[in-house]
Design a protein around this motif. Structure first.
Motif, PDB file in Angstrom:
ATOM      1  N   CYS A   1       0.722  -1.200  -0.095  1.00 46.72           N
ATOM      2  CA  CYS A   1      -0.032   0.046  -0.217  1.00 46.72           C
ATOM      3  C   CYS A   1       0.990   1.297   0.077  1.00 46.72           C
ATOM      4  O   CYS A   1       2.177   1.160   0.544  1.00 46.72           O
ATOM      5  N   MET A   2       0.377   2.292  -0.485  1.00 46.22           N
ATOM      6  CA  MET A   2       1.167   3.433  -0.679  1.00 46.22           C
ATOM      7  C   MET A   2       1.024   4.520   0.209  1.00 46.22           C
ATOM      8  O   MET A   2       2.078   5.571   0.231  1.00 46.22           O
ATOM      9  N   SER A   3       0.209   4.464   1.382  1.00 46.59           N
ATOM     10  CA  SER A   3       0.241   5.233   2.453  1.00 46.59           C
ATOM     11  C   SER A   3      -0.451   4.896   3.565  1.00 46.59           C
ATOM     12  O   SER A   3      -1.366   3.436   3.542  1.00 46.59           O
ATOM     13  N   TYR A   4      -0.644   5.452   4.556  1.00 48.29           N
ATOM     14  CA  TYR A   4      -1.069   5.150   5.577  1.00 48.29           C
ATOM     15  C   TYR A   4      -2.743   4.986   5.555  1.00 48.29           C
ATOM     16  O   TYR A   4      -3.435   4.333   6.013  1.00 48.29           O
ATOM     17  N   ALA A   5      -3.171   6.163   4.712  1.00 50.92           N
ATOM     18  CA  ALA A   5      -4.528   6.213   4.517  1.00 50.92           C
ATOM     19  C   ALA A   5      -5.152   4.910   3.780  1.00 50.92           C
ATOM     20  O   ALA A   5      -6.179   4.437   4.072  1.00 50.92           O
ATOM     21  N   ASP A   6      -3.979   4.465   2.695  1.00 49.73           N
ATOM     22  CA  ASP A   6      -4.643   3.103   1.992  1.00 49.73           C
ATOM     23  C   ASP A   6      -4.572   2.050   2.986  1.00 49.73           C
ATOM     24  O   ASP A   6      -5.352   1.048   2.901  1.00 49.73           O
ATOM     25  N   PHE A   7      -3.844   1.990   3.898  1.00 46.98           N
ATOM     26  CA  PHE A   7      -3.601   1.086   4.998  1.00 46.98           C
ATOM     27  C   PHE A   7      -5.044   0.761   5.853  1.00 46.98           C
ATOM     28  O   PHE A   7      -5.659  -0.241   5.807  1.00 46.98           O
TER      29      PHE A   7
ATOM     30  N   LYS B   1      11.774   1.301  -2.317  1.00 46.18           N
ATOM     31  CA  LYS B   1      12.551   1.779  -1.402  1.00 46.18           C
ATOM     32  C   LYS B   1      12.106   3.182  -0.969  1.00 46.18           C
ATOM     33  O   LYS B   1      12.139   3.484   0.215  1.00 46.18           O
ATOM     34  N   LYS B   2      11.435   3.926  -2.105  1.00 46.26           N
ATOM     35  CA  LYS B   2      11.246   5.518  -1.742  1.00 46.26           C
ATOM     36  C   LYS B   2       9.778   5.922  -1.470  1.00 46.26           C
ATOM     37  O   LYS B   2       9.626   6.565  -0.761  1.00 46.26           O
ATOM     38  N   GLN B   3       8.750   5.206  -2.069  1.00 46.67           N
ATOM     39  CA  GLN B   3       7.553   5.487  -2.011  1.00 46.67           C
ATOM     40  C   GLN B   3       6.507   4.468  -1.310  1.00 46.67           C
ATOM     41  O   GLN B   3       5.535   5.051  -0.741  1.00 46.67           O
ATOM     42  N   VAL B   4       6.666   3.440  -1.504  1.00 45.53           N
ATOM     43  CA  VAL B   4       5.940   2.462  -0.913  1.00 45.53           C
ATOM     44  C   VAL B   4       5.760   2.653   0.561  1.00 45.53           C
ATOM     45  O   VAL B   4       6.726   2.899   1.559  1.00 45.53           O
ATOM     46  N   PHE B   5       4.598   2.500   1.273  1.00 45.04           N
ATOM     47  CA  PHE B   5       4.483   2.667   2.792  1.00 45.04           C
ATOM     48  C   PHE B   5       4.678   1.387   3.464  1.00 45.04           C
ATOM     49  O   PHE B   5       5.434   1.394   4.508  1.00 45.04           O
ATOM     50  N   ALA B   6       3.924   0.504   3.064  1.00 43.53           N
ATOM     51  CA  ALA B   6       4.042  -0.798   3.469  1.00 43.53           C
ATOM     52  C   ALA B   6       3.892  -2.218   2.731  1.00 43.53           C
ATOM     53  O   ALA B   6       3.094  -1.869   1.612  1.00 43.53           O
TER      54      ALA B   6
ATOM     55  N   ILE C   1       1.920   4.547  14.665  1.00 40.30           N
ATOM     56  CA  ILE C   1       1.579   5.163  13.493  1.00 40.30           C
ATOM     57  C   ILE C   1       0.013   5.245  13.457  1.00 40.30           C
ATOM     58  O   ILE C   1      -0.636   4.325  13.442  1.00 40.30           O
ATOM     59  N   ASP C   2      -0.476   6.609  13.692  1.00 43.83           N
ATOM     60  CA  ASP C   2      -1.732   6.696  13.725  1.00 43.83           C
ATOM     61  C   ASP C   2      -2.241   8.024  12.788  1.00 43.83           C
ATOM     62  O   ASP C   2      -3.395   8.470  12.966  1.00 43.83           O
ATOM     63  N   LYS C   3      -1.340   8.512  12.071  1.00 44.74           N
ATOM     64  CA  LYS C   3      -1.835   9.610  11.356  1.00 44.74           C
ATOM     65  C   LYS C   3      -1.170   9.664   9.880  1.00 44.74           C
ATOM     66  O   LYS C   3      -0.046   8.942   9.667  1.00 44.74           O
ATOM     67  N   ASP C   4      -1.751  10.108   8.950  1.00 44.46           N
ATOM     68  CA  ASP C   4      -1.123   9.874   7.531  1.00 44.46           C
ATOM     69  C   ASP C   4      -0.057  11.110   7.451  1.00 44.46           C
ATOM     70  O   ASP C   4       0.197  12.030   8.411  1.00 44.46           O
ATOM     71  N   CYS C   5       0.668  11.012   6.144  1.00 40.05           N
ATOM     72  CA  CYS C   5       2.075  11.929   6.163  1.00 40.05           C
ATOM     73  C   CYS C   5       1.469  13.455   5.941  1.00 40.05           C
ATOM     74  O   CYS C   5       0.310  13.943   5.813  1.00 40.05           O
TER      75      CYS C   5
END
Length: 243
Positions: free
Chosen positions: A34-40, A83-88, A180-184
């Motif tokens: 997933c690309m972001s915490y929001a996606d998670f 390496k640089k963009q994927v969140f998880a 981790i409980d907030k988006d970027c």
């Protein structure tokens, strides 16, 4: 449940350094990202093969190296994104968070690679990060584990009871837990909260018995380590180490 049972559960799941892969019939999982915490939070995962679609069919590989997990496909474009963009990345049933953009009070963590994480209170993440200045811990890890992978399609099965190096309670003292409980923010940085004495004191303010159990560890370093924090979170029902 006694504390030793919590450690048994944690040691079966935390930071499994796989030495081989065993297929689990009917239980194999896609390797996805997933690309972001929001996606998670939205449970928006994408099969990792899509990162190399149209260019290569090479399977994803995972490696434990220099106190962090690394993933690669052999495709430069996909590897740069990982390496640089994927969140998880979810590899099997285990989640690994990219620590590259995590910040504690705007300060980088001691690793910029992927580290194992646990779902916390359903829609948050607790990530366990090495305290890499511990020379004794570094020495105890020994040689790097070689790259391993499976054939396309990328489906794997990890059996922690049969494969991998399971970290002992002593080694868990060299881990630190972050929430981790907030988006970027606008710069793509994720604010994280160290699960230290202040955090645990607030979390357990209405549970005197559990707070006393947490504070029973006299050494501040060991008290704030994953070896002490994770079992407490598990007993509170906030973290399930058996994903």
């Amino acid at each position: 449940m006694e504390t030793k049972n919590f450690y048994a559960k944690v040691m079966k799941s935390i930071m499994v350094v796989a030495l081989c892969l065993l297929p689990l019939s009917g239980k194999a999982q896609l390797v996805k990202y997933c690309m972001s915490y929001a996606d998670f939070v939205a449970d928006k995962w994408t099969p990792i093969e899509e990162l190399t679609e149209g260019r290569t069919k090479q399977a994803v590989q995972m490696k434990f190296d220099n106190n962090e997990f690394k993933f690669k496909t052999g495709d430069k474009q996909a590897d740069a994104a990982i390496k640089k963009q994927v969140f998880a990345i979810q590899y099997g049933q285990t989640i690994y968070v990219n620590c590259r953009n995590l910040r504690e009070n705007d300060i980088v963590l001691e690793t910029s690679g992927y580290m194992q994480a646990y779902r916390y209170d359903h829609d948050k993440l607790c990530v366990a990060v090495y305290h890499i200045n511990d020379a004794a811990f570094l020495a105890s890890l020994g040689a790097d584990v070689a790259w391993f992978f499976v054939d396309t399609p990328v489906r794997i099965g990890l059996d922690a009871a049969q494969i991998g190096l399971i970290l002992t309670r002593d080694k868990l003292n060299s881990f630190r837990c972050f929430l981790i409980d907030k988006d970027c923010n606008a710069k793509g940085r994720y604010p994280v909260t160290r699960m230290n004495d202040k955090f645990m004191g607030s979390l357990l303010a209405d549970d005197t018995a559990m707070l006393e159990k947490y504070n029973a560890v006299s050494s501040k370093r060991q008290r704030q380590s994953a070896a002490n924090v994770l079992p407490i979170l598990m007993e509170k029902g906030l973290v399930n180490a058996e994903l």
